[in-house]
Structures are given as structure tokens and as C-alpha cells.
Design a protein around this motif. Structure first.
Motif, PDB file in Angstrom:
ATOM      1  N   ALA A 180     -39.359  14.487   3.908  1.00 19.32           N
ATOM      2  CA  ALA A 180     -38.539  15.772   4.386  1.00 19.32           C
ATOM      3  C   ALA A 180     -37.412  15.271   5.416  1.00 19.32           C
ATOM      4  N   LEU A 208     -34.997  17.394   8.263  1.00 16.87           N
ATOM      5  CA  LEU A 208     -34.643  18.512   9.107  1.00 16.87           C
ATOM      6  C   LEU A 208     -33.115  18.282   9.537  1.00 16.87           C
ATOM      7  N   THR A 232     -29.201  15.717  11.984  1.00 14.22           N
ATOM      8  CA  THR A 232     -30.208  15.598  11.449  1.00 14.22           C
ATOM      9  C   THR A 232     -31.293  14.471  12.411  1.00 14.22           C
ATOM     10  N   ALA A 239     -35.154  22.946   6.632  1.00 17.52           N
ATOM     11  CA  ALA A 239     -36.214  21.938   6.408  1.00 17.52           C
ATOM     12  C   ALA A 239     -36.090  21.605   4.844  1.00 17.52           C
ATOM     13  N   GLU A 271     -37.608  19.646   1.920  1.00 16.93           N
ATOM     14  CA  GLU A 271     -38.827  18.726   1.247  1.00 16.93           C
ATOM     15  C   GLU A 271     -38.584  18.234   0.132  1.00 16.93           C
ATOM     16  N   HIS A 281     -40.306  23.777  11.173  1.00 24.25           N
ATOM     17  CA  HIS A 281     -41.022  23.746   9.878  1.00 24.25           C
ATOM     18  C   HIS A 281     -42.060  22.590  10.359  1.00 24.25           C
ATOM     19  N   SER A 319     -43.152  19.731   9.127  1.00 27.83           N
ATOM     20  CA  SER A 319     -42.644  18.529   8.940  1.00 27.83           C
ATOM     21  C   SER A 319     -41.898  18.090  10.294  1.00 27.83           C
ATOM     22  N   GLY A 320     -41.338  19.100  11.148  1.00 28.00           N
ATOM     23  CA  GLY A 320     -40.593  18.759  12.625  1.00 28.00           C
ATOM     24  C   GLY A 320     -41.457  18.970  13.631  1.00 28.00           C
ATOM     25  N   GLN A 339     -37.203  20.539  17.002  1.00 34.31           N
ATOM     26  CA  GLN A 339     -36.570  21.211  16.503  1.00 34.31           C
ATOM     27  C   GLN A 339     -36.571  22.839  16.816  1.00 34.31           C
TER      28      GLN A 339
END
Length: 381
Positions: A184, A186, A197, A246, A248, A272, A274-275, A286
């Protein structure tokens, strides 16, 4: 902000630090965000009167989920409300067919896919893709919901029936990608076009739900990392996203023996799972970045604070309340950072997460998993 879940809850400390007044439209007075946000009116994401009242005097409107009617957002924008991301961008996170169509037009690498007006098209797709496919509902799916691996049109006959009678969403098929792992990226993007990023991460799924995130993704080929970041920035720019996006990804082996390549799986136009590691593991989280972006402030530094950070989700618990295990977690690992969402315990539900940072990946991963296990009511490893 529309939505009273854990993302809005975790936005509150960042808003407090920046001196930003955060008003959140929550689904009910006991929702995750309502427990910590002072200004939390109750209302539905589709209630025009509630959202109109929400944005009265606000500098910007943003979201913690994508389930806001586009027509309502269009009307708010026409009335001069700064909506971030705007309706024309958000639709790509709301509708997978719209998303796949636009990413294909932009030349973004995605799995082979097709719209399924009927079971006949699925039969053809299966025949062309080795007899197996991933079928998704175009709208409404998340955390493994609205996704099935199928080998026959009968496997989703109920979905075709629902789509035909208007009670269900349209369907699309995608190839079942032989990925080696999930990654992933972000991206934070502000209206002026500035982007930043964070390091590319690896996400580990369990039953369609993210269980762990490792930052940065270990043993990632530099060429693959460069492609992943380039793809994410191209999407943010091409779709005109404002806020945190995000992306993926599937990491896929290259048939010619070159570096692994990436294919885009899903998008989320908000902070998200993932962050979540960024709260403790990055210079700018994030959540702070999302606020900076939607207010068109210069974006924050995204470098990692430690060599490794592992986030482990707390997925359900045998305890009546995960906070009952806080003392045990603190004794086990004083450096573990616990984030609980104030949710009622339910099997498999995301109740919180733990972040652990350090120099040894195996040690960091073990500690994060052990702390999350205690919060889930399990014996520590």
C-alpha cells in the motif's frame, strides 16, 4: 467531517494539536468519534439537512468514509462549500466500475476486468481466465465484504438477482491475481497540487481484513518501490484527489525475470488502516496530513521515525472490554503504543491497533502481535 468511526476519532488529536476545530457528523451519540469529539451532531451521511448544518461556518468538508451521495456533494459545492475530496474524485472510491474504467484510461496497471451485465458475461470471463475469477459488487464492499472468488456463475447467482431487481449493486469480474504479497502507498495531496508519500508498506490480510502492516515493506525491490509510488501519485493527480489517498496494490512476479511489478487493487480517499502506523512511526501522521491537505496548508514531512514500525490490529476480543488488558500490555512492553476505538466488542471487529517501532523487524513484529493478542484476550506469545 462526515462519519463517526475510528478514523474521525483518530483525527481529533491531530486537529487539537493544530488548533483546528473539528465538527463530526456521527451516526449515534455512542459512536467511536462521539466519545472524544466535543462538537458531534448526530445525523445520517445521506441527510441533506444534517450535512448542511454541519458545514455552516466551516472552512472545508471531508469524510471518514465514502458513503455520501454524490448529488448532495454537488449541491454543496455549487453553494460554495469546499468539499475535499470533491464528488468528481470521490466517485472513484465509491464505484469500482467507475474506478477501473478511469484507471484503465489513465494507463494505470490494474488486473484484467470486465463489467458483468449478466451471468453469460461471467461465464465468458471465467473461460478466458482459467475458470476462476474474483467477482465484486461495484458499490458498498469493504473489509472482504462484497467480494467472492468464483468458479461458476451460480456462485454469485444471488448477486445477479439482486442487481437485476435493483436491490443490489452492479457487478464486475477481475482476474484472480497470483500476487506474492499486498502493498500500500499513502499519498497526501492539497488543492495546489503538492503531494507527499509515506514509505511503501506491506499489509497482511486475515479473512479479507487487514491484520498487520509493516513499514517499510521488507525486501522491496527499489524498482518496484519506485513504480508503486509513481502509480499512487499519478492516481492522486489524475483523479484530482484532495486529502489522503490510500492505494492498495498487488505485488506480482515479473514473467521475464525482472523486478516485481504492481497492480492496483483498491482505492480509499481518506485515512486508511494501512496508514495507522504513521501515528507513532512517521514525522507526520496520515491524520494530520489529511487536515493539512483539505485546508490547503503546506504538507508535512513523511519520513519514518524508526527503521521499522509494525501495526497489529485488534480484531475482536474474548474480553468484555479490551481496556481490561491495558495493564498487562504495559507490563509486557512499555514501548508498545495502544490505540483503542471505544467500540463494543464483536467477533472479528476492528477494536483498535498497536504500533511498535524499533531496529529489529522480527522483534518489532513479535512484540506488536503479542500486545494485540493480549487486547484480544489471548495469551501473549
Amino acid at each position: 467531517m462526515v462519519g463517526g468511526g475510528q478514523l474521525a476519532r483518530m483525527m481529533a488529536p491531530a486537529a487539537t494539536a493544530l488548533g483546528v476545530h473539528l465538527r463530526v457528523l456521527v451516526e449515534n451519540p455512542s459512536s467511536s468519534a462521539a466519545q472524544v469529539v466535543v462538537d458531534a451532531p448526530v445525523g445520517s451521511a445521506s441527510d441533506e439537512a444534517a450535512i448542511t448544518a454541519l458545514v455552516d461556518g466551516a472552512d472545508a468538508l471531508t469524510f471518514e468514509h465514502e458513503h455520501v451521495p454524490n448529488l448532495l456533494l454537488d449541491r454543496l459545492e455549487s453553494a460554495g462549500v469546499a468539499v475535499h475530496p470533491d464528488a468528481s474524485a470521490l466517485v472513484h472510491a465509491q464505484d469500482k466500475i467507475v474506478m477501473r474504467t478511469r484507471l484503465t484510461e489513465l494507463g494505470i496497471p490494474v488486473p484484467s476486468w470486465a463489467v458483468l451485465p449478466s451471468a453469460a458475461e461471467l461465464g465468458t470471463f471465467l473461460a478466458d481466465h482459467g475458470g476462476v475469477a474474483v467477482v465484486k459488487t461495484a458499490r458498498g464492499g469493504y473489509d472482504g465484504k462484497g467480494v467472492r472468488v468464483v468458479r461458476s456463475p451460480e456462485d454469485v447467482a444471488d448477486w445477479f438477482t439482486a442487481a437485476a431487481d435493483g436491490t443490489g449493486a452492479p457487478l464486475l469480474a477481475e482476474e484472480k491475481v497470483p500476487f506474492t504479497r499486498e502493498l500500500a502507498v499513502l499519498v497526501g495531496r492539497r488543492p495546489s497540487g503538492e503531494t507527499r508519500t509515506w514509505p511503501v508498506v506491506e499489509s497482511v490480510q486475515r479473512d479479507g481484513v487487514c491484520a498487520q502492516v509493516v513499514a517499510p515493506a521488507p525486501d522491496l525491490d527499489p524498482a518496484t518501490r519506485e513504480q508503486a509510488v509513481e502509480v499512487a501519485v499519478r492516481i492522486a493527480t489524475g483523479l484530482g484527489v484532495t486529502g489522503v489517498l490510500a492505494v492498495e496494490l498487488f505485488e506480482v512476479a515479473d514473467d521475464a525475470g525482472g523486478p516485481p511489478r504492481v497492480l492496483v487493487n483498491e482505492l480509499a480517499m481518506r485515512p486508511h488502516n494501512s496508514g495507522h502506523w504513521t501515528i507513532d512511526g512517521a514525522v507526520t501522521s496520515q491524520f494530520e496530513q489529511h487536515l493539512r491537505a483539505v485546508l490547503d496548508l503546506p504538507l508535512g514531512e513523511t519520513a519514518a521515525r524508526s527503521r521499522w514500525t509494525v501495526m497489529a490490529n485488534v480484531l475482536g476480543s474474548s474480553l468484555p472490554d479490551p481496556t481490561d488488558a491495558l495493564a498487562d500490555v504495559a507490563r509486557l512492553d512499555p514501548a508498545a503504543k495502544v490505540h483503542l476505538y471505544g467500540k463494543e466488542v464483536r467477533a472479528g471487529r476492528k477494536l483498535g491497533h498497536v504500533n511498535v517501532s524499533g531496529d529489529d523487524l522480527d522483534d518489532v513484529r513479535r512484540r506488536a502481535i503479542a500486545a494485540a493478542a493480549l487486547l484480544q484476550g489471548e495469551a501473549s506469545a
